[in-house]
Design an enzyme around this catalytic site. Structure first.
Site, short mmCIF file in Angstrom:
data_model
loop_
_atom_site.label_atom_id
_atom_site.label_comp_id
_atom_site.label_asym_id
_atom_site.label_seq_id
_atom_site.Cartn_x
_atom_site.Cartn_y
_atom_site.Cartn_z
N GLU A 48 17.87 27.26 25.30
CA GLU A 48 17.84 27.22 26.76
C GLU A 48 18.13 25.83 27.34
OE1 GLU A 48 15.05 30.95 27.94
OE2 GLU A 48 13.99 29.22 27.14
N GLU B 281 15.68 36.48 21.34
CA GLU B 281 14.34 36.75 21.86
C GLU B 281 14.36 38.13 22.49
OE1 GLU B 281 12.73 33.69 24.43
OE2 GLU B 281 13.46 32.08 23.13
#
Length: 999
Positions: free
Chosen positions: A454, A521
């Site tokens: 991220e 994820e």
């Protein structure tokens, strides 16, 4: 390069200075001074150190680095540890936002003024076996930046909290006592790219040790152990970098197989860069199913054949590749059944022990988890050795996350994103990728390099990819962040997404996918979650779908003393602001390594061998890549009304990637409900479990038999002004006209009702409920049962029974009438039926049923339904149908925030009793129901924010439900439960059950 001798605090805010005098990154191999492997050239510096902290740079100084400094007023600290977990700093948990947000107005690369400084001191005498050799110090993990001095001499500086930092000490050592000083800074420019979703913990939190190198030292080892195109023969390529005096010396190479027999042996002249290549016939390939390791023994020998240095290195032959946009391991399409794993412990934070890691890997193997993403940093090197040995596939992730620099309040806003395309940040990013690669390159468990997490995308991260692809063409490169900036799609070899819904993934898979797909994820396991996992595992039918990694493995919760009692605390509990509160609780296991009920579903759906019994036998589908089922034995069972009445052990062998049906001579009892079950169990002891351990199971309901209520005998009925009394031998029932239901139920003089059962349409909100706005959308159901009013009462005499039916009007925008009827016969049986008629244009129901407030003593629960762990409409395929026992206390799952818990689906009957075995039985009438027995009511759980906020136990609470909506799990900040697991408001619901005393 000339060594710098003076530290400078300006380095902290300079992203281009991230190391000074640090030794070049290298492999994590062990080395010894003799072939016994016992004469280590290491000296452990863990243990008690001295420490002093200052609140900011303004009050910090370097005086303590002088060996004449008087440190007697310094405190003590254990290393490894964190400052926060040892009381030297305050805890803080934040997710994407930076920890200084709202306190200081900063932009990269500036550092906060409130920058805690910890000055550490350690004195030591050099171990005798390290004398007369070059000596180095290794810091395996220090957060976030640090200076090092020895005996007053500046040694070096480094950042990157999660990879080793080595420095040479040789020139600064003295005979006798040596004085080591280390100054650790909480924040540096690197804090902008270490913005992971975790507790902001710092200090010397991994091992510290000295090591010496002999006259000739293998500095770096790079082993590639691959397979040829037959996938049967091994290709060994060894590249060794040797330092020191190399003249008249040689390298002895021996490769030992699993039986410790020599498979290959050679001698080579010792060169600075020594290369050995060899092809071996018929090797045993490494995989998670068969983690076959060879031992590569390297001996540096002098001219007389004396061992100067001995290196034993475990290696595994395997070939990981991308073919036709699909990932293959050893010529088989691989599916990752994974979890993301933070290193965490509720006492020590990220300073976890070897015992913690052993527990973790055994848990994973026992729950059919085959892969781990090291979120979001390289883990301790011991973890990689365990994954090699036990068999776990790794995505090894670089220590890089700058979430808060480009995503604010969920919106993509990269105006000042780092590292982005900024040239001043590129070197530190490359250093982090390189440090990870160099340390971990020899571990067969590492299949994929990840460039961090991220951090948006840009040329700096692209440069990281190019470095890794250049250094290691044998592995793939992963990076999810390109989903936010497709201009840099070339960065990743894999289409990797976070929290994509099953239909979104399927859309990708059915539209000419150009890359293999993984969910790096998914299944956000926050609180009571992991509902709908089967919707994801069903996607394995698509070749390009190659699995995913659940977020995440373990709750990040820390012990906290409150009023003299210990509790697991989350963000904000330490008055840390800003904070993201309970968002740190996403684990399949709780922080204290108690296994959560969510793991039950994961174990079943992640299992490689699927078992499907039927009336004639069982079909075994072996989704393993390589191993057949000869490592297992199977137990076939017949359950009659939940009890095992027949069983038989079987040896059933199915080759990998095949399916086969086996006939079994199941008997079929003529009475009761019949279930056929087949279990897969370990045939032999393994590293992770003993013989007989259950790997998976399958069940088939062969004959359903749920009796309906039939009244017998005729009771005595007294219709009073306020109550309808029904009685007979050893029982009495009172049904109140004004209270709206049963107010007394006595068997043999013992009272079982404390208050009239209450209609319940609400469940204590889960973390997922709160995140998706469930409360706003369905708030009307919160009070629907509590404030329902009786609008009608009917008393009807029936054969052998009397029926009292109450009609309730619900406080809803539309008129909805619900009935609850009680039918009591002459034996004392009470049949209760609650009916919701259905009503269009209302939000779906959280649940529907009745909640009973029972005497405190009724804590023992025995039931025939799904278990043993709690289960829900969208999380029950891993729960088997059987007879289970628990208690109200044990049925309460200790989620960080109290919430919906303890439900069991498909209950046919249950028994409630006290410790003297007195109690009542409740049986389903025609259709099974869902049930939970807890020490607390729905509203008590709804209102508490911590487990210790729940009041002292005064009653036992029984919920009997027609059904309850699923718990969801796609994410915890907006994803609703999948609609197929809703309770539609326009469809009728009925709950019917019968209460009676123990026989």
């Amino acid at each position: 390069m000339e060594r710098l001798t003076t530290p400078d605090l300006n380095w902290l805010a300079d992203p281009e200075i991230f190391e000074v005098n640090r030794i070049k990154a290298h492999s994590d191999h062990d080395f010894f001074s003799s072939k016994t492997g016992k004469n280590s050239l290491k000296q452990n510096l863990n243990g008690t150190w001295r420490i002093h902290t200052e609140p900011s740079l303004a009050t910090a100084n370097f005086d303590f680095s002088d060996p004449n400094f008087n440190y007697q007023e310094f405190d003590y600290i254990q290393v490894p540890s964190h400052l926060q977990t040892t009381g030297f700093d305050e805890h803080q948990y934040v997710n994407t936002q930076y920890p200084w947000d709202g306190h200081e107005d900063l932009r990269p690369p500036k550092v906060p003024q409130n920058n805690k400084v910890a000055s550490y001191i350690k004195t030591f005498e050099l171990a005798e076996n390290l004398h007369d050799k070059p000596v180095y110090i290794s810091f395996q993990g220090v957060a976030t930046a640090f200076f090092v001095w020895l005996n007053g001499h500046f040694v070096g500086y480094s950042e990157d909290s999660f990879t080793p930092n080595d420095f040479e000490l040789t020139d600064y050592l003295v005979s006798g006592t040596n004085y080591l000083a280390v100054q650790v800074f909480k924040y540096s420019s690197s804090s902008w790219i270490e913005d992971q979703d975790f507790w902001r913990l710092n200090g010397i939190f991994r091992d510290v040790y000295l090591y010496a190198t002999p006259k000739a030292h293998l500095f770096d080892l790079n082993v590639t152990a691959s397979l040829d195109d037959t996938y049967q023969n091994g290709i060994l390529e060894l590249n060794a970098t040797i330092h020191g005096d190399l003249s008249d010396k040689k390298l002895h190479v021996a490769l030992l197989d699993q039986k410790q027999e020599i498979a290959y042996e050679t001698n080579q002249p010792l060169l600075e860069h020594t290369k050995v290549t060899h092809k071996l016939d018929q090797v045993h390939p490494w995989s998670a199913e068969n983690p076959s390791l060879y031992t590569l023994e390297l001996s540096l020998l002098d001219k007389d054949g004396k061992v100067l240095e001995y290196i034993p290195q475990k290696i595994g032959f395997r070939r990981f590749e991308l073919r036709n946009n699909i990932m293959y391991l050893n010529d088989q399409r691989i599916v990752f059944k994974g979890v993301n794993r933070h290193e965490f412990d509720p006492i020590h934070g990220r300073a976890i022990t070897k015992a913690d890691m052993l527990w973790d890997i055994k848990f994973m193997k026992r729950h059919n988890i085959n892969a781990v993403r090291t979120s979001h940093y390289p883990n301790q090197t011991y973890w990689y050795k365990l994954c090699d040995e036990y068999g776990i596939y790794l995505i090894d992730e670089a220590n890089l996350e700058s979430h808060g620099s480009w995503q604010k309040l969920g919106e993509c806003e990269p105006s000042w994103n780092v590292p982005g395309n900024l040239p001043e940040w590129q070197a530190t990013c490359l250093d982090r990728a390189n440090s990870m690669y160099e340390r971990d390159k020899n571990h067969p468990s590492v299949l994929i390099w990840s460039l961090g997490n991220e951090s948006y995308a840009g040329t700096d991260i692209l440069a990281m990819r190019e470095l890794l692809r250049h250094k290691d063409p044998t592995r793939l490169v992963h990076y999810e962040g390109v989903t936010w900036n497709r201009e840099f799609d070339e960065i990743t070899d894999i289409e990797s997404r976070m929290y994509a819904k099953p239909h979104e993934i399927e859309e990708y898979l059915t539209n000419d996918p150009q890359k293999p797909y993984i969910s790096c994820e998914y299944m956000h396991a926050m609180g009571n979650s992991v509902g709908g996992l089967k919707l994801y595992t069903d996607l394995e039918k698509y070749a390009h779908y190659q699995g995913g990694f659940i977020w995440d493995y373990i709750d990040q919760a820390l012990y906290q003393d409150v009023d003299g009692k210990k509790r697991l605390a989350y963000g904000g509990d330490f008055n840390d602001r800003p904070s993201d509160y309970e968002f740190c609780g996403n684990g399949l296991v709780f922080a204290d390594r108690t296994i959560s009920p969510k793991a039950q579903e994961v174990k079943h759906l992640y299992a490689d061998v699927k078992l499907k019994p039927d009336k004639t036998g069982v079909t075994l589908t072996n989704d393993r890549l390589f191993a057949d089922t000869s490592d297992s034995f199977f137990v076939a069972k017949v359950l009659q009304d939940g009890k095992v009445v027949w069983q038989k052990e079987l040896n059933l062998v199915v080759k990998a990637q095949t399916s086969k049906h086996f006939e079994i001579d199941f008997p079929l009892p003529t009475e009761g409900e019949i279930v056929y079950e087949v279990e897969q169990r370990l045939k032999h002891d393994t590293l992770w479990a003993k013989t007989g351990f259950e790997i998976n199971f399958g069940q088939a309901l062969i004959k359903k038999d749920i009796p309906t209520f039939e009244a017998t005998n005729t009771p005595k009925v007294v219709i009073g002004d306020v109550n309808v009394g029904v009685s007979g031998e050893n029982f009495e029932v009172l049904l109140s006209k004004d209270k709206g239901g049963i107010v007394s139920l006595k068997y043999s003089g013992k009272e079982y009702v404390t208050r009239t059962p209450q209609l319940v349409f609400w469940r204590p909100m889960t973390d997922n409920d709160r995140g998706c706005g469930h409360g706003f959308d369905r708030a009307m159901w919160l009070s629907a049962g509590k404030f329902a009013r009786v609008t009608d009462l009917k008393v009807t005499n029936q054969k052998h029974a009397v029926n009292v039916t109450y009609t309730y009007e619900l406080p809803l925008p539309k008129k909805v009438l619900v009935t609850v009827s009680y039918t009591v016969d002459g034996t004392g049986k009470v049949n209760v039926t609650a009916n919701y008629p259905g009503q269009a244009d209302l939000p779906s129901l959280p649940t529907f049923g009745l909640e009973f407030k029972l005497p405190k003593q009724l804590t023992q629960l025995k039931y025939y339904g799904r278990g043993p762990a709690e289960n829900y409409l969208d999380r029950n395929v891993g729960a088997r149908l059987g007879i289970f026992e628990t208690t109200a206390k044990d049925n309460l799952t200790p989620y960080l925030v109290p919430q919906e818990t303890g439900l069991h689906c498909d209950v046919r009957r249950l028994a409630l009793s006290d410790e003297t075995a007195q109690g009542i039985k409740i049986s389903a009438n025609g259709q099974p129901f869902s049930a939970s027995l807890l020490p607390y009511s729905t509203m008590m759980l709804e209102e508490a924010l911590h487990q210790d906020e729940l009041p002292p136990v005064r009653f036992t609470w029984l919920r009997l439900l027609a059904s309850q909506m699923g718990v969801g799990g796609d994410d915890s900040w907006g994803a609703p439960v999948h609609e197929q697991y809703w309770l539609s408001a326009n469809k009728p619901l009925e709950l019917s059950f019968t209460i009676e005393p123990f026989a």
